[in-house]
Scaffold this motif. Structure first.
Motif, short mmCIF file in Angstrom:
data_model
loop_
_atom_site.label_atom_id
_atom_site.label_comp_id
_atom_site.label_asym_id
_atom_site.label_seq_id
_atom_site.Cartn_x
_atom_site.Cartn_y
_atom_site.Cartn_z
N UNK A 35 6.25 12.56 -25.16
CA UNK A 35 5.99 12.25 -23.76
C UNK A 35 4.62 12.79 -23.37
N UNK A 36 3.73 11.90 -22.97
CA UNK A 36 2.39 12.27 -22.51
C UNK A 36 2.38 12.26 -20.98
N UNK A 37 1.80 13.29 -20.38
CA UNK A 37 1.83 13.44 -18.93
C UNK A 37 0.44 13.25 -18.35
N UNK A 38 0.38 12.66 -17.16
CA UNK A 38 -0.92 12.45 -16.52
C UNK A 38 -0.76 12.31 -15.02
N UNK A 39 -1.89 12.25 -14.34
CA UNK A 39 -1.91 12.04 -12.89
C UNK A 39 -2.90 10.92 -12.58
N UNK A 40 -2.46 9.91 -11.85
CA UNK A 40 -3.32 8.83 -11.38
C UNK A 40 -3.95 9.27 -10.07
N UNK A 51 0.81 -1.22 0.00
CA UNK A 51 0.00 0.00 0.00
C UNK A 51 0.84 1.28 0.00
N UNK A 52 0.33 2.27 -0.72
CA UNK A 52 0.90 3.62 -0.72
C UNK A 52 -0.29 4.55 -0.49
N UNK A 53 -0.43 5.02 0.74
CA UNK A 53 -1.68 5.63 1.19
C UNK A 53 -1.82 7.09 0.78
N UNK A 54 -3.06 7.48 0.47
CA UNK A 54 -3.47 8.87 0.29
C UNK A 54 -2.52 9.63 -0.64
N UNK A 55 -2.38 9.13 -1.85
CA UNK A 55 -1.43 9.74 -2.78
C UNK A 55 -2.00 9.81 -4.18
N UNK A 56 -1.31 10.54 -5.02
CA UNK A 56 -1.52 10.53 -6.46
C UNK A 56 -0.17 10.23 -7.09
N UNK A 57 -0.19 9.76 -8.33
CA UNK A 57 1.06 9.44 -9.04
C UNK A 57 1.12 10.28 -10.32
N UNK A 58 2.22 11.00 -10.45
CA UNK A 58 2.50 11.75 -11.68
C UNK A 58 3.17 10.81 -12.67
N UNK A 101 -5.64 11.02 -15.26
CA UNK A 101 -6.14 12.28 -15.81
C UNK A 101 -5.09 12.88 -16.73
N UNK A 102 -5.50 13.27 -17.94
CA UNK A 102 -4.59 13.82 -18.95
C UNK A 102 -5.20 15.11 -19.50
N UNK A 103 -4.38 16.08 -19.76
CA UNK A 103 -4.85 17.33 -20.36
C UNK A 103 -5.07 17.14 -21.85
N UNK A 104 -6.24 17.50 -22.34
CA UNK A 104 -6.52 17.34 -23.77
C UNK A 104 -5.57 18.21 -24.61
N UNK A 105 -4.97 19.22 -23.99
CA UNK A 105 -4.03 20.10 -24.69
C UNK A 105 -2.58 19.63 -24.58
N UNK A 106 -2.36 18.46 -24.02
CA UNK A 106 -1.02 17.89 -23.98
C UNK A 106 -0.52 17.73 -25.42
N UNK A 107 0.67 18.25 -25.69
CA UNK A 107 1.19 18.23 -27.06
C UNK A 107 1.38 16.82 -27.60
N UNK A 108 1.55 15.85 -26.71
CA UNK A 108 1.77 14.47 -27.15
C UNK A 108 0.47 13.75 -27.49
#
Length: 425
Positions: free
Chosen positions: A102-107, A85-92, A268-275
């Motif tokens: 390179x496409x960027x997102x947050x879990x 477990x990795x509690x109460x977090x988000x992952x970049x 979550x990914x930004x629709x404006x991500x250049x990738x």
């Protein structure tokens, strides 16, 4: 306004002991007409721990009765022996795609009470394509006895100023969650945990996207705000919602309010991500007479009397190829015109089948099979997505794909969806 997202208790194996390249496997709804892809995945994984053991690739839907119990058993085994477990977090996440971008997102987790896939919904989280209800039961079946979920859902935000995700690329790198090449041409992926300050900053930036002032500025309207639009995994998220509703009906709304199935893990990914590239999802019909399909489609298109801009549909089969013009389509998108025809044709020809294909190379191979025909057409631009969903509702199913099949999300993170022993007490 009620928040529809939050940090999550994320589960991952110890990648000092588990090979991350064998652990991560592409989304189950890819390569559905190419069993050889999944056979290669099996050969790579062999007896190593892998998310492949916890999913049902849709190429094997006909074997659901046998495969689902095995997947559920693997989940229980991994939860008790492997997942940490990795509690109460988000992952970049930084995903290097097959094209080198390179496409960027947050879990993170989202609240399914804020998600509605029905046409005309005005919820904070909405489907971007029509949901085929018949596709939900097999996915609910695997969740019904599941102890963990694995996300391949990607949600899009409309963040033209790049305020939510992109600042993380400039920040000092956090604790590494994983880094690996991905099997079978999937590129490379790196994930780092966000600390509390970063999670709060992400939250502030997300909230700012849906203030009345921000909505008016972007869309010229005071319409109900749309924060997350489903980019990939529409039916998986709909299945998570259906499974949660099942539990809520069984245990009551009050108990379900704190049940783990109320939430779902997503990227979550930004629709404006250049990738990020929007690619059309093509159609292939099997079990048909190509000449009959071409004749019927030509006739259908000639009879349309709409006022949308002219369109064209390319076709390819064993012995011929060509283009069918649509001078007065009723649908704004070519894919909508074609899908209306395909749906009607399948009703009249129950022996025929359709598959939805990512990439021209795959379509070309499949369309050259005996008794098959493939269709190609121009797709929508990504800038059209949010306004279209806000004003017109969900698009025709399988309208677009975010990049090539190899660039889809791979299963990596897990989240417990049954109460722990302490929560059950």
């Amino acid at each position: 306004m009620k928040k529809c997202y939050m940090a999550a208790d994320i589960l991952l194996p110890n990648f000092q002991a588990v090979d991350p390249q064998k652990w991560a496997v592409i989304a189950c709804d890819q390569f559905t007409s190419e069993p050889e892809y999944w056979q290669q995945a099996e050969q790579m994984v062999k007896d190593s721990p892998s998310t492949l053991r916890m999913i049902l690739p849709e190429v094997y839907l006909s074997e659901s009765e046998e495969r689902i119990p095995k997947a559920n058993l693997a989940m229980k085994d991994y939860l008790s022996t492997l997942l940490l477990p990795h509690s109460d977090t988000m992952i970049y996440v930084e995903r290097t795609q097959s094209d080198g971008r390179v496409r960027r997102g947050i879990v993170m987790a989202i609240d399914l009470e804020c998600y509605d896939y029905r046409k005309g919904a005005d919820s904070l989280i909405r489907a971007t394509e029509a949901t085929v209800l018949e596709r939900i039961p097999p996915r609910v079946a695997i969740r019904r006895n599941a102890v963990v979920e694995l996300p391949h859902v990607m949600l899009l935000i409309d963040d033209p100023q790049k305020t939510v995700i992109e600042p993380l690329a400039q920040a000092e790198a956090g604790e590494l969650a994983y880094e690996t090449d991905l099997m079978l041409g999937g590129g490379h992926i790196k994930g780092t945990y966000l600390d509390g300050a970063q999670v709060r900053a992400v939250g502030r930036a997300l909230d700012a996207l849906i203030t009345p002032k921000a909505i008016e500025k972007r869309y010229g309207t005071s319409a109900a705000p749309l924060l997350f639009a489903v980019g990939d995994g529409n039916h998986s998220l709909a299945s998570a919602k259906a499974a949660y509703e099942e539990i809520k009906e069984k245990i009551g709304a009050e108990a379900a309010a704190s049940h783990p199935t109320r939430y779902a893990l997503v990227e979550v990914v930004n629709i404006h991500d250049d990738a990020l590239r929007f690619e059309p999802i093509y159609r292939v019909l099997f079990g048909i007479d190509p000449a009959d399909v071409i004749a019927k489609l030509t006739e259908y298109c000639a009879q349309l009397t709409g006022n949308a801009a002219p369109q064209s549909i390319d076709y390819l089969c064993t012995n011929s190829c060509g283009t069918i013009s649509v001078s007065a389509p009723c649908r704004q998108l070519t894919v909508g015109t074609l899908q209306d025809f395909v749906d009607a044709y399948l009703k009249e020809h129950p022996e025929a089948e359709v598959d939805y294909i990512h990439g021209e190379d795959s379509l070309s191979r499949l369309a050259k099979r005996q008794g098959a025909i493939g269709f190609l057409f121009s797709g929508m631009t990504k800038e059209q997505l949010f306004p279209t969903v806000m004003f017109d509702g969900a698009l025709p199913r399988k309208t677009f794909s975010m990049g090539h099949a190899e660039d889809k999300r791979y299963y990596m993170e897990c989240r417990r969806i049954v109460p722990s022993a302490s929560e059950s007490e």
